[in-house]
Design a protein around this motif. Structure first.
Motif, PDB file in Angstrom:
ATOM      1  N   ARG A  71       0.830  -1.207   0.000  1.00 51.89           N
ATOM      2  CA  ARG A  71       0.000   0.000   0.000  1.00 51.89           C
ATOM      3  C   ARG A  71       0.869   1.265   0.000  1.00 51.89           C
ATOM      4  O   ARG A  71       0.615   2.202  -0.757  1.00 51.89           O
ATOM      5  CB  ARG A  71      -0.916  -0.005   1.219  1.00 51.89           C
ATOM      6  CG  ARG A  71      -1.842   1.224   1.294  1.00 51.89           C
ATOM      7  CD  ARG A  71      -2.864   1.086   2.412  1.00 51.89           C
ATOM      8  NE  ARG A  71      -2.244   1.069   3.726  1.00 51.89           N
ATOM      9  CZ  ARG A  71      -2.120  -0.022   4.490  1.00 51.89           C
ATOM     10  NH1 ARG A  71      -2.582  -1.183   4.060  1.00 51.89           N
ATOM     11  NH2 ARG A  71      -1.547   0.058   5.682  1.00 51.89           N
ATOM     12  N   ALA A  72       1.911   1.280   0.821  1.00 54.62           N
ATOM     13  CA  ALA A  72       2.780   2.457   0.886  1.00 54.62           C
ATOM     14  C   ALA A  72       3.515   2.671  -0.425  1.00 54.62           C
ATOM     15  O   ALA A  72       3.690   3.812  -0.872  1.00 54.62           O
ATOM     16  CB  ALA A  72       3.774   2.302   2.037  1.00 54.62           C
ATOM     17  N   ALA A  73       3.934   1.590  -1.059  1.00 54.16           N
ATOM     18  CA  ALA A  73       4.613   1.712  -2.352  1.00 54.16           C
ATOM     19  C   ALA A  73       3.657   2.256  -3.406  1.00 54.16           C
ATOM     20  O   ALA A  73       4.032   3.130  -4.214  1.00 54.16           O
ATOM     21  CB  ALA A  73       5.170   0.357  -2.776  1.00 54.16           C
ATOM     22  N   ARG A  74       2.418   1.774  -3.401  1.00 57.46           N
ATOM     23  CA  ARG A  74       1.433   2.231  -4.384  1.00 57.46           C
ATOM     24  C   ARG A  74       1.141   3.718  -4.237  1.00 57.46           C
ATOM     25  O   ARG A  74       0.907   4.420  -5.234  1.00 57.46           O
ATOM     26  CB  ARG A  74       0.151   1.416  -4.235  1.00 57.46           C
ATOM     27  CG  ARG A  74      -0.910   1.746  -5.305  1.00 57.46           C
ATOM     28  CD  ARG A  74      -2.129   0.847  -5.178  1.00 57.46           C
ATOM     29  NE  ARG A  74      -1.784  -0.549  -5.408  1.00 57.46           N
ATOM     30  CZ  ARG A  74      -1.823  -1.498  -4.490  1.00 57.46           C
ATOM     31  NH1 ARG A  74      -2.195  -1.203  -3.247  1.00 57.46           N
ATOM     32  NH2 ARG A  74      -1.489  -2.734  -4.782  1.00 57.46           N
ATOM     33  N   GLU A  75       1.207   4.215  -3.013  1.00 51.25           N
ATOM     34  CA  GLU A  75       0.925   5.627  -2.754  1.00 51.25           C
ATOM     35  C   GLU A  75       2.136   6.523  -2.982  1.00 51.25           C
ATOM     36  O   GLU A  75       2.026   7.749  -2.891  1.00 51.25           O
ATOM     37  CB  GLU A  75       0.429   5.785  -1.313  1.00 51.25           C
ATOM     38  CG  GLU A  75      -0.931   5.118  -1.071  1.00 51.25           C
ATOM     39  CD  GLU A  75      -1.335   5.105   0.394  1.00 51.25           C
ATOM     40  OE1 GLU A  75      -0.490   5.491   1.244  1.00 51.25           O
ATOM     41  OE2 GLU A  75      -2.479   4.703   0.691  1.00 51.25           O
ATOM     42  N   SER A  76       3.288   5.931  -3.282  1.00 54.05           N
ATOM     43  CA  SER A  76       4.521   6.696  -3.473  1.00 54.05           C
ATOM     44  C   SER A  76       4.783   6.909  -4.965  1.00 54.05           C
ATOM     45  O   SER A  76       4.130   6.325  -5.826  1.00 54.05           O
ATOM     46  CB  SER A  76       5.706   5.957  -2.854  1.00 54.05           C
ATOM     47  OG  SER A  76       6.116   4.866  -3.678  1.00 54.05           O
ATOM     48  N   ASP A  77       5.802   7.740  -5.217  1.00 55.28           N
ATOM     49  CA  ASP A  77       6.287   7.927  -6.591  1.00 55.28           C
ATOM     50  C   ASP A  77       7.560   7.139  -6.846  1.00 55.28           C
ATOM     51  O   ASP A  77       8.120   7.201  -7.953  1.00 55.28           O
ATOM     52  CB  ASP A  77       6.566   9.416  -6.855  1.00 55.28           C
ATOM     53  CG  ASP A  77       5.326  10.274  -6.695  1.00 55.28           C
ATOM     54  OD1 ASP A  77       4.286   9.922  -7.275  1.00 55.28           O
ATOM     55  OD2 ASP A  77       5.396  11.294  -5.973  1.00 55.28           O
ATOM     56  N   GLY A  78       8.023   6.434  -5.850  1.00 54.26           N
ATOM     57  CA  GLY A  78       9.242   5.650  -5.979  1.00 54.26           C
ATOM     58  C   GLY A  78       9.692   5.164  -4.621  1.00 54.26           C
ATOM     59  O   GLY A  78       9.269   5.677  -3.581  1.00 54.26           O
ATOM     60  N   VAL A  79      10.580   4.161  -4.613  1.00 49.91           N
ATOM     61  CA  VAL A  79      11.008   3.522  -3.375  1.00 49.91           C
ATOM     62  C   VAL A  79      12.528   3.378  -3.361  1.00 49.91           C
ATOM     63  O   VAL A  79      13.136   3.010  -4.376  1.00 49.91           O
ATOM     64  CB  VAL A  79      10.369   2.117  -3.223  1.00 49.91           C
ATOM     65  CG1 VAL A  79      10.867   1.425  -1.951  1.00 49.91           C
ATOM     66  CG2 VAL A  79       8.845   2.220  -3.226  1.00 49.91           C
ATOM     67  N   ILE A  80      13.124   3.686  -2.218  1.00 51.23           N
ATOM     68  CA  ILE A  80      14.525   3.341  -1.959  1.00 51.23           C
ATOM     69  C   ILE A  80      14.547   2.422  -0.749  1.00 51.23           C
ATOM     70  O   ILE A  80      14.059   2.785   0.323  1.00 51.23           O
ATOM     71  CB  ILE A  80      15.392   4.581  -1.690  1.00 51.23           C
ATOM     72  CG1 ILE A  80      15.459   5.481  -2.928  1.00 51.23           C
ATOM     73  CG2 ILE A  80      16.806   4.162  -1.278  1.00 51.23           C
ATOM     74  CD1 ILE A  80      16.291   6.742  -2.724  1.00 51.23           C
ATOM     75  N   HIS A  81      15.109   1.244  -0.938  1.00 54.68           N
ATOM     76  CA  HIS A  81      15.117   0.228   0.127  1.00 54.68           C
ATOM     77  C   HIS A  81      16.539   0.049   0.653  1.00 54.68           C
ATOM     78  O   HIS A  81      17.405  -0.505  -0.033  1.00 54.68           O
ATOM     79  CB  HIS A  81      14.578  -1.087  -0.422  1.00 54.68           C
ATOM     80  CG  HIS A  81      14.635  -2.233   0.535  1.00 54.68           C
ATOM     81  ND1 HIS A  81      14.348  -2.112   1.879  1.00 54.68           N
ATOM     82  CD2 HIS A  81      14.965  -3.554   0.341  1.00 54.68           C
ATOM     83  CE1 HIS A  81      14.488  -3.289   2.468  1.00 54.68           C
ATOM     84  NE2 HIS A  81      14.860  -4.164   1.560  1.00 54.68           N
ATOM     85  N   LEU A  82      16.774   0.531   1.866  1.00 56.64           N
ATOM     86  CA  LEU A  82      18.087   0.423   2.505  1.00 56.64           C
ATOM     87  C   LEU A  82      18.131  -0.637   3.594  1.00 56.64           C
ATOM     88  O   LEU A  82      19.212  -1.156   3.900  1.00 56.64           O
ATOM     89  CB  LEU A  82      18.486   1.779   3.121  1.00 56.64           C
ATOM     90  CG  LEU A  82      18.511   2.984   2.181  1.00 56.64           C
ATOM     91  CD1 LEU A  82      18.804   4.253   2.966  1.00 56.64           C
ATOM     92  CD2 LEU A  82      19.532   2.788   1.068  1.00 56.64           C
ATOM     93  N   ALA A  83      16.988  -0.938   4.198  1.00 59.12           N
ATOM     94  CA  ALA A  83      16.945  -1.859   5.335  1.00 59.12           C
ATOM     95  C   ALA A  83      16.902  -3.310   4.847  1.00 59.12           C
ATOM     96  O   ALA A  83      16.030  -4.100   5.213  1.00 59.12           O
ATOM     97  CB  ALA A  83      15.731  -1.557   6.209  1.00 59.12           C
ATOM     98  N   SER A  84      17.879  -3.644   4.021  1.00 58.48           N
ATOM     99  CA  SER A  84      17.892  -4.937   3.356  1.00 58.48           C
ATOM    100  C   SER A  84      18.426  -6.030   4.279  1.00 58.48           C
ATOM    101  O   SER A  84      19.460  -5.869   4.921  1.00 58.48           O
ATOM    102  CB  SER A  84      18.770  -4.844   2.099  1.00 58.48           C
ATOM    103  OG  SER A  84      18.827  -6.072   1.419  1.00 58.48           O
ATOM    104  N   SER A  85      17.688  -7.130   4.344  1.00 56.47           N
ATOM    105  CA  SER A  85      18.135  -8.332   5.051  1.00 56.47           C
ATOM    106  C   SER A  85      17.429  -9.521   4.407  1.00 56.47           C
ATOM    107  O   SER A  85      16.455  -9.356   3.661  1.00 56.47           O
ATOM    108  CB  SER A  85      17.810  -8.266   6.543  1.00 56.47           C
ATOM    109  OG  SER A  85      16.412  -8.397   6.758  1.00 56.47           O
ATOM    110  N   LYS A  86      17.917 -10.706   4.676  1.00 53.97           N
ATOM    111  CA  LYS A  86      17.351 -11.896   4.053  1.00 53.97           C
ATOM    112  C   LYS A  86      15.861 -12.024   4.320  1.00 53.97           C
ATOM    113  O   LYS A  86      15.064 -12.198   3.389  1.00 53.97           O
ATOM    114  CB  LYS A  86      18.097 -13.135   4.552  1.00 53.97           C
ATOM    115  CG  LYS A  86      17.605 -14.440   3.938  1.00 53.97           C
ATOM    116  CD  LYS A  86      18.418 -15.620   4.451  1.00 53.97           C
ATOM    117  CE  LYS A  86      17.925 -16.924   3.835  1.00 53.97           C
ATOM    118  NZ  LYS A  86      18.727 -18.097   4.326  1.00 53.97           N
ATOM    119  N   ASP A  87      15.462 -11.908   5.578  1.00 52.17           N
ATOM    120  CA  ASP A  87      14.062 -12.108   5.932  1.00 52.17           C
ATOM    121  C   ASP A  87      13.174 -10.971   5.438  1.00 52.17           C
ATOM    122  O   ASP A  87      12.060 -11.201   4.952  1.00 52.17           O
ATOM    123  CB  ASP A  87      13.917 -12.267   7.443  1.00 52.17           C
ATOM    124  CG  ASP A  87      14.545 -13.554   7.952  1.00 52.17           C
ATOM    125  OD1 ASP A  87      14.738 -14.488   7.147  1.00 52.17           O
ATOM    126  OD2 ASP A  87      14.867 -13.623   9.157  1.00 52.17           O
TER     127      ASP A  87
END
Length: 293
Positions: free
Chosen positions: A60-76
């Motif tokens: 939902r948050a991605a759909r409401e955005s104009d783009g995403v930056i994902h820094l909190a990357s982990s396996k899970d």
């Protein structure tokens, strides 16, 4: 653009968030708790309190955005978040900047985005999420690949600065392994600039290595740190087994990789210009150096 950002209060995120705002973007930061929410609000972002592994919330948050930056990357987290972001952005053509890591490429004296992958066990999981992002239809997916990130006294360089000292009249700083391995490095503020450039201009399916071109050996870094600390004995090598006993086998394997990279693709394609102080300078007189009275 209104950007959904994960990891906004982390080491890298603390530089990416102000960079996004300085470039005129608005930011919604997905954070875990009220304390982190207060921190991102004080920095000028909108806080969204929730779990990065909550697929419905992320989609939902991605759909409401104009783009995403994902820094909190982990396996899970990535196993849930990456598909959720792609679902939320599906068909929009919006950018999704994902985070990789230089260790994916194993050892090499001129690593590029085309180098074969040979990850250590610690980061072997990354490939699955990266492939989803880079192969997504209807989304401008890119992957930024940080090298060893330093700056503001934080990050992996503290494993050198805070390493055990030998005993005796001339104490020495213990190295990670024998110290002959090179580390590809990047200042966190330069890396933040790369994330924003990838968001704004990165081509779909592209990978960008974030490396300054400064590739010191661990021995060189240790010698500078020992000089800054006033250690008369300089540095002393350890066996891989000795290093693993104090920092763990997985991290030891990764930090003993011999890696050099220059980040040419990001410079050429995106106009990236890393100009932060070198890690050796930071260790000697900068943010990692002992306070001088």
């Amino acid at each position: 653009m209104n950007i959904l950002l994960t990891g906004a209060t982390g080491f890298i995120g603390s530089s990416v968030l102000p960079r996004l705002l300085a470039e005129g973007h608005t930011v919604t930061a997905l954070v875990r708790d009220d304390e982190k929410a207060a921190a991102v609000r004080s920095a000028g972002a909108t806080a969204l309190v929730g779990d990065a592994a909550d697929a419905a919330l992320v989609e939902r948050a991605a759909r409401e955005s104009d783009g995403v930056i994902h820094l909190a990357s982990s396996k899970d987290v990535d196993a849930v978040l990456v598909p959720a972001v792609l679902a939320g952005l599906a068909g929009s053509g919006a950018p999704f900047v994902h985070t990789g890591g230089i260790w994916t490429y194993g050892s090499g004296d001129d690593l590029t985005e085309e180098s074969p992958v040979a990850p250590p066990a610690l980061t072997a999981w990354r490939g699955t999420g990266e492939a989803l992002v880079l192969g997504a239809d209807g989304v401008r997916g890119t992957v930024v690949v940080p090298s060893i990130v330093y700056g503001h006294g934080k990050g992996l360089p503290n494993l050198i600065v805070e390493a055990p000292r030998t005993e005796g009249a001339a104490p020495a700083l213990r190295l990670i392994g024998d110290g002959s391995q090179h580390w590809a490095t990047v200042h966190v503020d330069d890396l933040a600039a790369l994330y924003v450039l990838a968001l704004e201009h990165g081509a779909a399916g592209s990978v960008y290595i974030g490396a300054s071109g400064h590739n010191p050996t661990v021995r060189e870094l240790g010698e500078v740190a020992a000089e800054a600390a006033g250690l008369a004995g300089g540095v002393v090598a350890e066996s891989a087994e000795e290093t693993a006993a104090r920092i763990g086998e997985g991290l030891t394997e990764a930090l003993r990789l011999d890696q050099q990279a220059g980040g040419a693709k990001a410079r050429i394609d995106l106009g990236w210009e890393p100009n932060g102080p070198a890690l050796t300078e930071e260790l000697l007189v900068g943010s990692y150096a002992p306070a001088r009275v």
